[in-house]
Write a protein that holds these residues in place. Structure first.
Motif, PDB file in Angstrom:
ATOM      1  N   ARG A  85       0.820  -1.213   0.000  1.00 57.80           N
ATOM      2  CA  ARG A  85       0.000   0.000   0.000  1.00 57.80           C
ATOM      3  C   ARG A  85       0.859   1.271   0.000  1.00 57.80           C
ATOM      4  O   ARG A  85       0.456   2.288  -0.578  1.00 57.80           O
ATOM      5  CB  ARG A  85      -0.964  -0.030   1.183  1.00 57.80           C
ATOM      6  N   ILE A  86       2.022   1.218   0.642  1.00 57.39           N
ATOM      7  CA  ILE A  86       2.952   2.354   0.555  1.00 57.39           C
ATOM      8  C   ILE A  86       3.404   2.547  -0.889  1.00 57.39           C
ATOM      9  O   ILE A  86       3.485   3.673  -1.399  1.00 57.39           O
ATOM     10  CB  ILE A  86       4.168   2.126   1.476  1.00 57.39           C
ATOM     11  N   ASP A  87       3.684   1.436  -1.560  1.00 61.43           N
ATOM     12  CA  ASP A  87       4.068   1.513  -2.976  1.00 61.43           C
ATOM     13  C   ASP A  87       2.939   2.105  -3.825  1.00 61.43           C
ATOM     14  O   ASP A  87       3.191   2.860  -4.777  1.00 61.43           O
ATOM     15  CB  ASP A  87       4.446   0.130  -3.504  1.00 61.43           C
ATOM     16  N   LEU A  88       1.706   1.754  -3.479  1.00 65.87           N
ATOM     17  CA  LEU A  88       0.567   2.314  -4.221  1.00 65.87           C
ATOM     18  C   LEU A  88       0.480   3.825  -4.020  1.00 65.87           C
ATOM     19  O   LEU A  88       0.199   4.576  -4.964  1.00 65.87           O
ATOM     20  CB  LEU A  88      -0.735   1.647  -3.762  1.00 65.87           C
ATOM     21  N   ILE A  89       0.716   4.287  -2.788  1.00 65.35           N
ATOM     22  CA  ILE A  89       0.694   5.734  -2.522  1.00 65.35           C
ATOM     23  C   ILE A  89       1.795   6.424  -3.313  1.00 65.35           C
ATOM     24  O   ILE A  89       1.582   7.487  -3.918  1.00 65.35           O
ATOM     25  CB  ILE A  89       0.857   6.000  -1.011  1.00 65.35           C
ATOM     26  N   ARG A  90       2.977   5.819  -3.325  1.00 67.33           N
ATOM     27  CA  ARG A  90       4.074   6.383  -4.117  1.00 67.33           C
ATOM     28  C   ARG A  90       3.701   6.468  -5.605  1.00 67.33           C
ATOM     29  O   ARG A  90       3.969   7.474  -6.280  1.00 67.33           O
ATOM     30  CB  ARG A  90       5.323   5.524  -3.949  1.00 67.33           C
ATOM     31  N   GLU A  91       3.103   5.401  -6.103  1.00 65.07           N
ATOM     32  CA  GLU A  91       2.751   5.353  -7.521  1.00 65.07           C
ATOM     33  C   GLU A  91       1.680   6.398  -7.844  1.00 65.07           C
ATOM     34  O   GLU A  91       1.756   7.076  -8.881  1.00 65.07           O
ATOM     35  CB  GLU A  91       2.254   3.944  -7.867  1.00 65.07           C
ATOM     36  N   LEU A  92       0.701   6.563  -6.943  1.00 64.24           N
ATOM     37  CA  LEU A  92      -0.339   7.567  -7.153  1.00 64.24           C
ATOM     38  C   LEU A  92       0.251   8.975  -7.094  1.00 64.24           C
ATOM     39  O   LEU A  92      -0.120   9.848  -7.890  1.00 64.24           O
ATOM     40  CB  LEU A  92      -1.438   7.402  -6.098  1.00 64.24           C
ATOM     41  N   ALA A  93       1.173   9.190  -6.150  1.00 64.27           N
ATOM     42  CA  ALA A  93       1.810  10.502  -6.036  1.00 64.27           C
ATOM     43  C   ALA A  93       2.626  10.827  -7.280  1.00 64.27           C
ATOM     44  O   ALA A  93       2.719  11.999  -7.688  1.00 64.27           O
ATOM     45  CB  ALA A  93       2.696  10.542  -4.790  1.00 64.27           C
ATOM     46  N   SER A  94       3.213   9.800  -7.907  1.00 67.44           N
ATOM     47  CA  SER A  94       4.023  10.029  -9.114  1.00 67.44           C
ATOM     48  C   SER A  94       3.167  10.460 -10.302  1.00 67.44           C
ATOM     49  O   SER A  94       3.687  10.985 -11.292  1.00 67.44           O
ATOM     50  CB  SER A  94       4.798   8.757  -9.475  1.00 67.44           C
TER      51      SER A  94
END
Length: 292
Positions: A162-171
């Motif tokens: 889920r942290i990776d998903l937040i990073r991906e969404l922020a990108s």
């Protein structure tokens, strides 16, 4: 190694004529909340048992039960002859005074139901049994610790995802920022044209005001801090033994940056990304509550 606060451990110890069963269950809690149930025989060791659980589990809502099955009686029972004889003598005397011929068998059965006719000798806890119980508790704590480690691995996999998903969404945010600036600039200029005569407007001053306003909507700092918080979150998970409380605080900081980004976004597509990031963060917070 990250552990969950959810766990279960059970062990059985056999000694003499007893089979001692020890069960420990735990759920998440901010502190150690231990509910301990055990026979009166072991009450004298309660503080030591609680200390063992505290050392082994650290924190959590813990239910611990100690019980045993015996092939023989656990307590010696003896008839209090003096009390029975007194009851019998007094009742026989009363029957004689009343002219009643007592049924001695029925009378004796009745007397045995009276108070203090039986003497129960409580069993004493000897050192051998205590050491066996102690070893059983240690083994049960090891079992629940193994369970917690397995659950912890599953938790961290989910949280990291889920942290990776937040990073991906922020990108994905930057692709909408350029368009957002132009839309805001155009909207401001249109409003100014509606409210005043454009010829009377100082274009240099207008440009300065637009730049100032756009700077207020800039989310570069929020993006940088969000990325740093996500990195720090994962570093904490990977490097600390019991990161539960700490990652809870970091998750709050992540949420603060996401919320600020949303309040400054002024763009439909960025808002949608913010909502999705918030959704993932809420799931992270829920999972983090169960991390030791």
């Amino acid at each position: 190694m990250v552990k969950s606060m959810t766990g279960f451990g059970k062990t059985t110890v056999e000694i003499k004529n007893k089979k001692i069963v020890i069960e420990i269950k735990s759920l998440n809690s901010k502190q150690l909340d231990l509910n301990l149930r055990m026979p009166a025989l072991y009450k004298e060791k309660e503080m030591e048992i609680r200390s063992m659980v505290k050392e082994g589990l650290d924190r959590g809502k813990v239910d611990m039960a100690v019980y045993f099955d015996s092939s023989e009686s656990d307590r010696a029972v003896a008839i209090n002859r003096a009390v029975v004889e007194q009851y019998f003598g007094q009742l026989t005397e009363i029957a004689a005074q009343l002219g009643v011929e007592p049924d001695k068998n029925a009378l004796l059965q009745t007397i045995m139901r009276f108070p203090d006719t039986l003497q129960v000798q409580a069993e004493q806890l000897d050192e051998e049994e205590w050491q066996a119980l102690r070893a059983g508790i240690t083994q049960a704590l090891a079992e629940i610790d193994k369970f917690r480690i397995q659950e912890g691995r599953a938790l961290i996999r989910d949280i990291a995802h889920r942290i990776d998903l937040i990073r991906e969404l922020a990108s994905q945010v930057p692709q909408f920022e350029g368009r957002r600036v132009e839309v805001v600039r155009q909207r401001l200029q249109e409003r100014i044209c509606e409210w005043t005569d454009v010829k009377c407007v100082d274009q240099n001053r207008l440009e300065q005001e637009i730049i100032y306003y756009l700077e207020k909507l800039d989310i570069t700092e929020e993006k940088v801090r969000l990325a740093n918080h996500c990195n720090y979150f994962m570093e904490t998970v990977e490097q600390e033994e019991a990161p539960g409380r700490k990652i809870g605080f970091i998750a709050q900081e992540i949420g603060r940056e996401i919320n600020t980004m949303g309040s400054k976004a002024n763009d439909h597509d960025i808002q949608k990304l913010v909502v999705r990031m918030k959704d993932e963060l809420e799931k992270i917070k829920e999972q983090s509550l169960n991390v030791l």
